[in-house]
Design a protein around this motif. Sequence first.
Motif, PDB file in Angstrom:
ATOM      1  N   GLY A 174     -22.166  54.912  87.545  1.00 43.89           N
ATOM      2  CA  GLY A 174     -23.195  55.783  86.444  1.00 43.89           C
ATOM      3  C   GLY A 174     -24.512  56.030  87.418  1.00 43.89           C
ATOM      4  O   GLY A 174     -25.320  56.002  87.922  1.00 43.89           O
ATOM      5  N   ARG A 175     -25.618  55.658  85.556  1.00 43.02           N
ATOM      6  CA  ARG A 175     -26.391  55.841  85.811  1.00 43.02           C
ATOM      7  C   ARG A 175     -27.589  54.579  87.195  1.00 43.02           C
ATOM      8  O   ARG A 175     -28.392  54.926  87.608  1.00 43.02           O
ATOM      9  N   ALA A 176     -27.223  53.407  86.722  1.00 42.45           N
ATOM     10  CA  ALA A 176     -27.522  52.014  87.947  1.00 42.45           C
ATOM     11  C   ALA A 176     -28.003  52.857  89.306  1.00 42.45           C
ATOM     12  O   ALA A 176     -28.682  52.926  89.658  1.00 42.45           O
ATOM     13  N   PHE A 177     -26.264  53.450  89.756  1.00 43.43           N
ATOM     14  CA  PHE A 177     -26.615  53.937  90.941  1.00 43.43           C
ATOM     15  C   PHE A 177     -27.928  55.464  91.583  1.00 43.43           C
ATOM     16  O   PHE A 177     -28.224  55.235  92.095  1.00 43.43           O
ATOM     17  N   VAL A 178     -27.928  56.125  89.917  1.00 40.31           N
ATOM     18  CA  VAL A 178     -28.396  57.189  90.252  1.00 40.31           C
ATOM     19  C   VAL A 178     -30.207  56.658  90.237  1.00 40.31           C
ATOM     20  O   VAL A 178     -31.082  57.224  90.698  1.00 40.31           O
ATOM     21  N   ASP A 179     -30.626  55.496  89.587  1.00 42.18           N
ATOM     22  CA  ASP A 179     -32.025  55.216  89.083  1.00 42.18           C
ATOM     23  C   ASP A 179     -32.105  54.730  90.759  1.00 42.18           C
ATOM     24  O   ASP A 179     -33.029  54.577  91.590  1.00 42.18           O
ATOM     25  N   ALA A 180     -31.299  53.521  91.706  1.00 42.95           N
ATOM     26  CA  ALA A 180     -31.142  52.921  92.637  1.00 42.95           C
ATOM     27  C   ALA A 180     -31.340  53.883  93.796  1.00 42.95           C
ATOM     28  O   ALA A 180     -32.173  53.716  94.718  1.00 42.95           O
ATOM     29  N   LEU A 181     -30.982  54.663  93.822  1.00 44.68           N
ATOM     30  CA  LEU A 181     -30.978  56.243  94.686  1.00 44.68           C
ATOM     31  C   LEU A 181     -32.313  57.424  94.640  1.00 44.68           C
ATOM     32  O   LEU A 181     -32.310  57.112  95.969  1.00 44.68           O
ATOM     33  N   ALA A 182     -32.772  56.846  93.137  1.00 42.63           N
ATOM     34  CA  ALA A 182     -33.611  57.922  92.821  1.00 42.63           C
ATOM     35  C   ALA A 182     -35.105  56.976  93.319  1.00 42.63           C
ATOM     36  O   ALA A 182     -35.807  57.415  94.223  1.00 42.63           O
ATOM     37  N   THR A 183     -35.070  55.608  92.904  1.00 41.56           N
ATOM     38  CA  THR A 183     -35.819  54.390  93.786  1.00 41.56           C
ATOM     39  C   THR A 183     -35.941  54.431  95.461  1.00 41.56           C
ATOM     40  O   THR A 183     -37.045  54.363  95.658  1.00 41.56           O
ATOM     41  N   ALA A 184     -34.785  55.064  95.695  1.00 45.60           N
ATOM     42  CA  ALA A 184     -34.744  54.028  97.235  1.00 45.60           C
ATOM     43  C   ALA A 184     -35.281  55.573  97.851  1.00 45.60           C
ATOM     44  O   ALA A 184     -36.172  55.594  98.852  1.00 45.60           O
ATOM     45  N   ILE A 185     -35.565  56.825  97.325  1.00 46.08           N
ATOM     46  CA  ILE A 185     -35.642  58.163  98.209  1.00 46.08           C
ATOM     47  C   ILE A 185     -37.577  57.957  97.568  1.00 46.08           C
ATOM     48  O   ILE A 185     -38.178  58.572  98.430  1.00 46.08           O
ATOM     49  N   ALA A 186     -37.562  57.468  96.656  1.00 47.82           N
ATOM     50  CA  ALA A 186     -39.221  58.263  95.859  1.00 47.82           C
ATOM     51  C   ALA A 186     -39.771  56.651  96.884  1.00 47.82           C
ATOM     52  O   ALA A 186     -40.982  57.184  97.189  1.00 47.82           O
ATOM     53  N   GLN A 187     -39.542  55.833  97.379  1.00 48.37           N
ATOM     54  CA  GLN A 187     -40.174  55.026  98.338  1.00 48.37           C
ATOM     55  C   GLN A 187     -39.980  55.083  99.939  1.00 48.37           C
ATOM     56  O   GLN A 187     -41.288  54.449 100.719  1.00 48.37           O
ATOM     57  N   SER A 188     -38.967  56.024 100.225  1.00 49.55           N
ATOM     58  CA  SER A 188     -38.907  56.480 101.585  1.00 49.55           C
ATOM     59  C   SER A 188     -38.318  57.822 101.814  1.00 49.55           C
ATOM     60  O   SER A 188     -37.599  58.110 101.822  1.00 49.55           O
ATOM     61  N   PRO A 189     -39.427  59.290 101.571  1.00 47.00           N
ATOM     62  CA  PRO A 189     -38.948  60.120 101.281  1.00 47.00           C
ATOM     63  C   PRO A 189     -38.500  60.690 102.727  1.00 47.00           C
ATOM     64  O   PRO A 189     -38.045  61.387 102.506  1.00 47.00           O
ATOM     65  N   ASP A 190     -39.607  60.150 103.801  1.00 42.45           N
ATOM     66  CA  ASP A 190     -39.012  60.734 105.062  1.00 42.45           C
ATOM     67  C   ASP A 190     -37.374  59.801 105.437  1.00 42.45           C
ATOM     68  O   ASP A 190     -36.815  61.096 106.395  1.00 42.45           O
ATOM     69  N   SER A 191     -37.373  59.033 104.549  1.00 41.74           N
ATOM     70  CA  SER A 191     -35.491  58.748 105.431  1.00 41.74           C
ATOM     71  C   SER A 191     -34.347  59.872 104.999  1.00 41.74           C
ATOM     72  O   SER A 191     -33.492  60.055 105.712  1.00 41.74           O
ATOM     73  N   TYR A 192     -35.112  60.977 103.829  1.00 39.04           N
ATOM     74  CA  TYR A 192     -34.688  61.895 103.215  1.00 39.04           C
ATOM     75  C   TYR A 192     -34.619  62.887 103.444  1.00 39.04           C
ATOM     76  O   TYR A 192     -34.365  64.323 103.254  1.00 39.04           O
ATOM     77  N   ARG A 193     -35.531  62.568 104.177  1.00 37.01           N
ATOM     78  CA  ARG A 193     -36.203  64.919 104.287  1.00 37.01           C
ATOM     79  C   ARG A 193     -35.062  65.501 105.286  1.00 37.01           C
ATOM     80  O   ARG A 193     -35.075  66.660 104.648  1.00 37.01           O
ATOM     81  N   GLU A 194     -34.095  64.915 106.196  1.00 38.89           N
ATOM     82  CA  GLU A 194     -33.314  65.955 106.472  1.00 38.89           C
ATOM     83  C   GLU A 194     -32.410  65.697 105.454  1.00 38.89           C
ATOM     84  O   GLU A 194     -31.763  67.337 105.903  1.00 38.89           O
ATOM     85  N   ARG A 195     -31.970  65.730 104.817  1.00 41.15           N
ATOM     86  CA  ARG A 195     -31.386  66.047 103.123  1.00 41.15           C
ATOM     87  C   ARG A 195     -31.900  66.956 102.136  1.00 41.15           C
ATOM     88  O   ARG A 195     -31.300  67.784 101.157  1.00 41.15           O
ATOM     89  N   ALA A 196     -33.233  66.622 102.598  1.00 37.70           N
ATOM     90  CA  ALA A 196     -33.913  67.540 101.589  1.00 37.70           C
ATOM     91  C   ALA A 196     -33.219  69.113 101.364  1.00 37.70           C
ATOM     92  O   ALA A 196     -32.923  69.415 102.734  1.00 37.70           O
ATOM     93  N   LEU A 197     -32.869  69.591 100.613  1.00 39.86           N
ATOM     94  CA  LEU A 197     -32.275  71.499 100.575  1.00 39.86           C
ATOM     95  C   LEU A 197     -33.909  71.389 100.629  1.00 39.86           C
ATOM     96  O   LEU A 197     -35.253  71.607 100.348  1.00 39.86           O
ATOM     97  N   PRO A 198     -33.799  73.057 101.237  1.00 40.34           N
ATOM     98  CA  PRO A 198     -34.877  73.734 101.820  1.00 40.34           C
ATOM     99  C   PRO A 198     -35.483  73.826 101.006  1.00 40.34           C
ATOM    100  O   PRO A 198     -35.478  74.528  99.478  1.00 40.34           O
ATOM    101  N   GLY A 199     -37.082  74.041 100.676  1.00 36.15           N
ATOM    102  CA  GLY A 199     -37.559  73.928  99.873  1.00 36.15           C
ATOM    103  C   GLY A 199     -38.100  73.062  98.951  1.00 36.15           C
ATOM    104  O   GLY A 199     -39.547  73.044  98.028  1.00 36.15           O
ATOM    105  N   TRP A 200     -37.628  72.040  98.925  1.00 36.62           N
ATOM    106  CA  TRP A 200     -37.978  70.902  98.488  1.00 36.62           C
ATOM    107  C   TRP A 200     -38.398  69.920  99.018  1.00 36.62           C
ATOM    108  O   TRP A 200     -38.083  68.621  99.533  1.00 36.62           O
ATOM    109  N   VAL A 201     -39.298  70.106 100.381  1.00 36.58           N
ATOM    110  CA  VAL A 201     -39.278  69.172 101.403  1.00 36.58           C
ATOM    111  C   VAL A 201     -40.921  68.903 101.315  1.00 36.58           C
ATOM    112  O   VAL A 201     -41.815  69.468 101.585  1.00 36.58           O
ATOM    113  N   PRO A 202     -41.016  67.680 100.773  1.00 36.17           N
ATOM    114  CA  PRO A 202     -42.692  66.753 100.560  1.00 36.17           C
ATOM    115  C   PRO A 202     -43.195  66.733 102.166  1.00 36.17           C
ATOM    116  O   PRO A 202     -43.430  67.186 102.901  1.00 36.17           O
TER     117      PRO A 202
END
Length: 79
Positions: free
Chosen positions: A51-79
Amino acid sequence: MDVVAYEPHAWFLLAQGDDLYLDVNVHLPAVDTSIMVRLEAGERERYSSEGRAFVDALATAIAQSPDSYRERALPGWVP
């Protein structure tokens, strides 16, 4: 898209059909932006079981290391 869950000022979990998307606020040195990724099958399963605990943890991981998720980012949503 429908909002499934959210944490104010942090993330939105969105659904479209069978797909789930996570839109995460990212704070970079020069700008605040967001990155959106489509949850993979294993992540959808973890969301179903944790549930929500997983989403919270994943969101924290993305926020702390956005470059690690850049390849997965949807087009138009890459910082």
